[in-house]
Design a protein around this motif. Structure first.
Motif, PDB file in Angstrom:
ATOM      1  N   TRP A   1       6.937  29.828  -9.602  1.00 37.28           N
ATOM      2  CA  TRP A   1       5.934  29.466 -10.611  1.00 37.28           C
ATOM      3  C   TRP A   1       5.122  30.725 -10.816  1.00 37.28           C
ATOM      4  CZ3 TRP A   1       2.724  24.356 -10.021  1.00 37.28           C
ATOM      5  CH2 TRP A   1       2.105  24.055 -11.229  1.00 37.28           C
ATOM      6  N   GLN A   2       5.214  31.287 -12.001  1.00 36.85           N
ATOM      7  CA  GLN A   2       4.510  32.534 -12.262  1.00 36.85           C
ATOM      8  C   GLN A   2       3.861  32.511 -13.630  1.00 36.85           C
ATOM      9  OE1 GLN A   2       7.128  35.941 -12.278  1.00 36.85           O
ATOM     10  NE2 GLN A   2       8.861  34.611 -12.699  1.00 36.85           N
TER      11      GLN A   2
ATOM     12  N   ALA B   1      -6.557  34.192  -7.763  1.00 36.15           N
ATOM     13  CA  ALA B   1      -6.774  33.284  -6.633  1.00 36.15           C
ATOM     14  C   ALA B   1      -6.974  31.848  -7.111  1.00 36.15           C
ATOM     15  CB  ALA B   1      -7.971  33.743  -5.809  1.00 36.15           C
ATOM     16  N   ALA B   2      -7.684  31.661  -8.221  1.00 38.23           N
ATOM     17  CA  ALA B   2      -7.895  30.314  -8.761  1.00 38.23           C
ATOM     18  C   ALA B   2      -6.569  29.665  -9.127  1.00 38.23           C
ATOM     19  CB  ALA B   2      -8.815  30.363  -9.977  1.00 38.23           C
ATOM     20  N   ILE B   3      -5.644  30.461  -9.641  1.00 33.02           N
ATOM     21  CA  ILE B   3      -4.331  29.928 -10.041  1.00 33.02           C
ATOM     22  C   ILE B   3      -3.443  29.716  -8.817  1.00 33.02           C
ATOM     23  CG2 ILE B   3      -2.232  30.399 -11.353  1.00 33.02           C
ATOM     24  CD1 ILE B   3      -4.713  29.739 -13.091  1.00 33.02           C
ATOM     25  N   THR B   4      -3.278  30.730  -7.988  1.00 31.71           N
ATOM     26  CA  THR B   4      -2.341  30.599  -6.861  1.00 31.71           C
ATOM     27  C   THR B   4      -2.858  29.645  -5.790  1.00 31.71           C
ATOM     28  OG1 THR B   4      -3.227  32.597  -5.822  1.00 31.71           O
ATOM     29  CG2 THR B   4      -1.255  32.849  -7.186  1.00 31.71           C
ATOM     30  N   ASP B   5      -4.104  29.822  -5.366  1.00 33.86           N
ATOM     31  CA  ASP B   5      -4.635  28.995  -4.287  1.00 33.86           C
ATOM     32  C   ASP B   5      -5.133  27.636  -4.773  1.00 33.86           C
ATOM     33  OD1 ASP B   5      -4.102  31.083  -2.536  1.00 33.86           O
ATOM     34  OD2 ASP B   5      -6.117  31.922  -2.731  1.00 33.86           O
ATOM     35  N   GLY B   6      -5.653  27.596  -5.993  1.00 32.86           N
ATOM     36  CA  GLY B   6      -6.209  26.354  -6.512  1.00 32.86           C
ATOM     37  C   GLY B   6      -5.214  25.467  -7.223  1.00 32.86           C
ATOM     38  N   ALA B   7      -4.113  26.030  -7.696  1.00 34.63           N
ATOM     39  CA  ALA B   7      -3.154  25.233  -8.458  1.00 34.63           C
ATOM     40  C   ALA B   7      -1.744  25.294  -7.868  1.00 34.63           C
ATOM     41  CB  ALA B   7      -3.126  25.695  -9.919  1.00 34.63           C
ATOM     42  N   TYR B   8      -1.138  26.465  -7.846  1.00 28.78           N
ATOM     43  CA  TYR B   8       0.271  26.568  -7.465  1.00 28.78           C
ATOM     44  C   TYR B   8       0.550  26.128  -6.032  1.00 28.78           C
ATOM     45  CZ  TYR B   8       0.859  29.539 -11.654  1.00 28.78           C
ATOM     46  OH  TYR B   8       0.902  30.039 -12.936  1.00 28.78           O
ATOM     47  N   ARG B   9      -0.194  26.684  -5.084  1.00 23.78           N
ATOM     48  CA  ARG B   9       0.063  26.391  -3.670  1.00 23.78           C
ATOM     49  C   ARG B   9      -0.033  24.893  -3.367  1.00 23.78           C
ATOM     50  NH1 ARG B   9      -1.442  29.782   1.202  1.00 23.78           N
ATOM     51  NH2 ARG B   9      -2.328  31.127  -0.396  1.00 23.78           N
ATOM     52  N   PRO B  10      -1.127  24.205  -3.723  1.00 24.26           N
ATOM     53  CA  PRO B  10      -1.187  22.771  -3.403  1.00 24.26           C
ATOM     54  C   PRO B  10      -0.190  21.936  -4.212  1.00 24.26           C
ATOM     55  CG  PRO B  10      -3.159  23.453  -4.601  1.00 24.26           C
ATOM     56  CD  PRO B  10      -2.391  24.695  -4.275  1.00 24.26           C
TER      57      PRO B  10
END
Length: 145
Positions: A109-110, A126-135
């Motif tokens: 997912w990029q 960080a908002a995208i990777t940690d806040g959306a993609y990772r969870p």
């Protein structure tokens, strides 16, 4: 321009994973932060140009457009029209590949985007990777298990 990326390996086959990911209107079925999704424009959730309105569990609202759905390459590309995220010009692709030696699947997912005014590129990523993609991908693992 900033770039966010997350990836994960799944035990199940690529086609099974793709059957969930390809549903532009299907995020509430696996993304824990999305309460509802409604296609408000376009022929169907599978037709480029479709616009969905997502409502988050916190009441936030996102408007997104399906740019491309490529079943042969198991890739879905969409863009954000409007959202509370600290990004502008966001375009993202989810893609699923088969893993040859295990029979599993590899998902990426990029996205590319500009940080919103007052937000650093690092904070936007960080908002995208940690806040959306990772969870979301962690929840997808539970859905396909």
């Amino acid at each position: 321009m900033a770039h966010a990326y997350w990836s994960s390996v799944f035990a199940g086959p690529a086609d099974k994973l793709w059957s969930l990911v390809r549903r532009f209107n299907g995020l509430p079925g696996w993304h824990l932060d999305i309460r509802s999704s409604e296609v408000v424009e376009g022929e169907s959730e599978f037709a480029p140009g479709a616009i969905r309105v997502l409502t988050g569990t916190d009441g936030s609202v996102f408007r997104e457009r399906l740019v491309a759905l490529d079943d042969a390459n198991r890739a879905l590309t969409y863009e954000i029209i409007d959202s509370p995220l600290p990004v502008r010009g966001y375009r993202s692709t989810l893609q699923v590949w088969p893993v040859a030696d295990t029979g599993g699947a590899f998902l990426t997912w990029q996205s590319t985007f500009d940080a919103a005014e007052g937000t650093s590129p690092e904070a936007a990523v960080a908002a995208i990777t940690d806040g959306a993609y990772r969870p979301a991908i962690a929840a997808l693992h539970k859905t396909v298990a």
